[in-house]
Design a protein around this motif. Sequence first.
Motif, PDB file in Angstrom:
ATOM      1  N   GLU A  21       0.819  -1.219   0.000  1.00  0.00           N
ATOM      2  CA  GLU A  21       0.000   0.000   0.000  1.00  0.00           C
ATOM      3  C   GLU A  21       0.853   1.269   0.000  1.00  0.00           C
ATOM      4  O   GLU A  21       0.572   2.227  -0.709  1.00  0.00           O
ATOM      5  CB  GLU A  21      -0.951  -0.016   1.204  1.00  0.00           C
ATOM      6  N   GLU A  22       1.908   1.287   0.781  1.00  0.00           N
ATOM      7  CA  GLU A  22       2.726   2.505   0.885  1.00  0.00           C
ATOM      8  C   GLU A  22       3.473   2.825  -0.421  1.00  0.00           C
ATOM      9  O   GLU A  22       3.961   3.925  -0.588  1.00  0.00           O
ATOM     10  CB  GLU A  22       3.731   2.378   2.030  1.00  0.00           C
ATOM     11  N   TRP A  23       3.555   1.880  -1.342  1.00  0.00           N
ATOM     12  CA  TRP A  23       4.276   2.097  -2.590  1.00  0.00           C
ATOM     13  C   TRP A  23       3.369   2.542  -3.729  1.00  0.00           C
ATOM     14  O   TRP A  23       3.835   2.740  -4.844  1.00  0.00           O
ATOM     15  CB  TRP A  23       5.011   0.813  -3.002  1.00  0.00           C
TER      16      TRP A  23
END
Length: 185
Positions: free
Chosen positions: A182-184
């Motif tokens: 998700e953070e990417w």
Amino acid sequence: MDARSPLSDASDGILASRAADGDPAAFEALMRRYGPMLRAYAVKVLGSNDEADDVVQESFINAWNHVAELADVTVVRSWLMRLVSNKAIERLRRRKYHRDIADWDAPGPARNTPERQVEASMQMRALSDALGRLPAEQRECWVLKEVGGLAYADIAEELDLPVSTVRGLLSRARRALLKDMEEWR
């Protein structure tokens, strides 16, 4: 000239002799016979269809103007190849002298900046870690599908599983990877 013309079956020597005597139909038969091969050769040398067409055309014009000077009319093919080769090399030499210095110092694509390379490396490491956290069957299915490009049926056969199980494993693997990565996004 019709493709069924008697000249289309004549030998190179006969066609070259007749062309040397000024017979345009005989020269046209030579052009039809060797044009595609000469064009293919010119494309290989130059890497450009447009330039290859020009080189072949210039070579045929040169050949028409000098066919009477051909000492051995049986070597027409190699003579035409030599004409095309010389014209193509001449084109390549002219190309080198017209290059602007800006062509040599063109900036690299944005994806090749050091920052982007580090980011891509970190992203690949994160994906590798996320794949490592998946259950073995999910990881195998995901790798075979996304990296190997296999179809569901092929994956099922490879892992000795039903296709419906493969679909379920891939669905769960994708959900887990989306959550982990998700953070990417």
